[in-house]
Design an enzyme around this catalytic site. Structure first.
Site, short mmCIF file in Angstrom:
data_model
loop_
_atom_site.label_atom_id
_atom_site.label_comp_id
_atom_site.label_asym_id
_atom_site.label_seq_id
_atom_site.Cartn_x
_atom_site.Cartn_y
_atom_site.Cartn_z
N HIS A 100 2.10 -4.95 -4.70
CA HIS A 100 1.10 -5.18 -5.75
C HIS A 100 -0.24 -4.52 -5.47
CE1 HIS A 100 0.64 -8.30 -9.23
NE2 HIS A 100 0.32 -7.07 -9.61
N ASP A 122 1.99 -13.68 -12.08
CA ASP A 122 2.23 -13.64 -10.63
C ASP A 122 2.26 -15.06 -10.08
OD1 ASP A 122 2.20 -12.97 -7.88
OD2 ASP A 122 0.72 -11.39 -8.14
N HIS A 124 1.18 -15.58 -7.19
CA HIS A 124 -0.02 -15.57 -6.35
C HIS A 124 -1.20 -15.01 -7.13
CE1 HIS A 124 3.64 -15.01 -3.87
NE2 HIS A 124 3.07 -15.92 -3.10
N ASP A 126 -3.61 -13.11 -5.74
CA ASP A 126 -4.04 -11.83 -5.15
C ASP A 126 -5.56 -11.70 -5.22
OD1 ASP A 126 -1.37 -11.35 -4.80
OD2 ASP A 126 -1.16 -10.04 -6.53
N HIS A 139 -2.08 -6.22 -0.56
CA HIS A 139 -1.49 -6.63 -1.84
C HIS A 139 -1.98 -8.01 -2.26
CE1 HIS A 139 2.44 -8.94 -0.44
NE2 HIS A 139 1.39 -9.28 0.27
N ASP A 226 4.48 -9.28 -11.49
CA ASP A 226 5.03 -9.42 -10.15
C ASP A 226 6.29 -10.26 -10.26
OD1 ASP A 226 5.60 -10.30 -7.50
OD2 ASP A 226 3.51 -10.01 -6.92
N ASP A 228 7.85 -11.97 -8.25
CA ASP A 228 7.91 -13.26 -7.57
C ASP A 228 7.39 -14.40 -8.43
OD1 ASP A 228 5.08 -13.41 -7.30
OD2 ASP A 228 5.10 -12.64 -5.26
N GLU A 271 6.90 -5.49 -6.68
CA GLU A 271 7.41 -6.39 -5.65
C GLU A 271 8.91 -6.64 -5.72
OE1 GLU A 271 5.72 -7.33 -3.06
OE2 GLU A 271 3.59 -7.09 -3.61
#
Length: 299
Positions: A100, A122, A124, A126, A139, A226, A228, A271
């Site tokens: 990312h 996402d 997360h 980030d 990332h 992303d 994830d 990712e």
């Protein structure tokens, strides 16, 4: 309908786990270009942005809080230039990752000369900086850099700081935050929609509000997806899986609503880690979601 330009960025220097450098190949392997063309889009594949590998001596750097800063910055600067050229030629850039960190380049290039919103989907945020990062993995700093926080090499890629004002950013489906990152996010001005919000209100209501929040006085929006964000039972091939993610249909609904809103100007998908995947299922899902974002419908 925009012509689509595919760009691969096989970078894994920003991550703490190897393998996402193979993500662009895994997504192309599914027949991505032909499947986009079947939707009626003109599409060309511009190949990959040259990316150094750890094996060939990519410099780690001296600061453990900014691992591989110099090669990551160089890749993102090259990517930003290539994306900006695609935009100038009237194309919609579709960037295949890679970790990312590449979004600092894709978003910065797409926003040059225009005012975009940003939808960041996402698990997360980030949103770390060198001062808050627990790992030094860049990332985990990309959204912070795009909003003007962090090392100047990373914050200045768009030619202005911030690349995207925080009040034009929507963070969707976040569920895993570092402690200092959480505190920074609370006061950032970013419109944040957690998994708690999705559980309570539903994906449709959350996405409609997210799109509305970042659509004022802009020329459209970039979407950064992303993989994830999706529950690892469905998308196992990611480097930083977190239980409790969105479902298959919630992911598609989010992309379908983005397509229906009509403001998509650029997209990155990041990712995907084939080393950790099962029968390329995560790359296949990533491509299915791209198709939904580009207008594929059930009926």
């Amino acid at each position: 309908m925009y012509p689509i330009a595919l760009l691969g960025v096989p970078i894994d220097l920003g991550a703490g786990r190897r393998g996402v450098d193979m993500g662009p190949s895994a997504m192309r392997y599914t027949g991505l270009q032909a499947r986009i063309a079947a939707l009626g889009h003109d599409v060309c594949d511009l190949g990959n942005v040259p990316t150094p590998m750890i094996e060939t001596g990519a410099p780690l750097g001296d600061d453990p809080r900014l691992r591989y800063l110099d090669p990551i910055w160089r890749v993102c600067a090259e990517l930003a230039d290539r994306v900006a050229t695609c935009v100038q030629q009237g194309q919609l850039p579709l960037i295949l990752g890679g970790d990312h960190s590449l979004a600092m380049g894709s978003v910065s290039g797409s926003t040059r000369g225009r005012q975009l919103g940003l939808i960041w989907i996402d698990a997360h945020a980030d949103f770390n900086t060198p001062e808050t990062t627990p790992s030094g993995n860049i990332h985990g700093m990309s959204l912070a850099a795009l909003s003007g926080r962090g090392h100047p090499l990373l914050t200045g890629l768009a030619g202005r700081v911030p690349a995207i004002p925080p009040d034009q950013i929507a963070l969707v489906a976040v569920r895993d935050l570092d402690p200092l990152e959480r505190e920074a996010l609370r006061t950032s001005g970013i419109h944040t929609f957690t998994m708690h919000d999705i559980d309570r209100r539903g994906m449709a209501a959350v996405m409609e509000q997210a799109i509305s929040c970042i659509s004022h006085a802009t020329d459209g929006y970039h979407v950064s997806l992303d993989l994830d964000v999706i529950d690892p039972k469905i998308a196992p091939g990611v480097g930083t899986p977190v239980l409790g993610g969105i479902s298959y249909r919630e992911a598609h609904l989010a992309m379908e609503l983005i397509a229906q809103a009509g403001g998509l100007r650029s997209l990155d998908v990041v990712e995907v880690n084939p080393i950790l995947d099962i029968h390329n299922a995560t790359a296949e899902l990533a491509v299915e979601l791209v198709l939904s974002a580009l207008g594929k419908r059930i009926l």
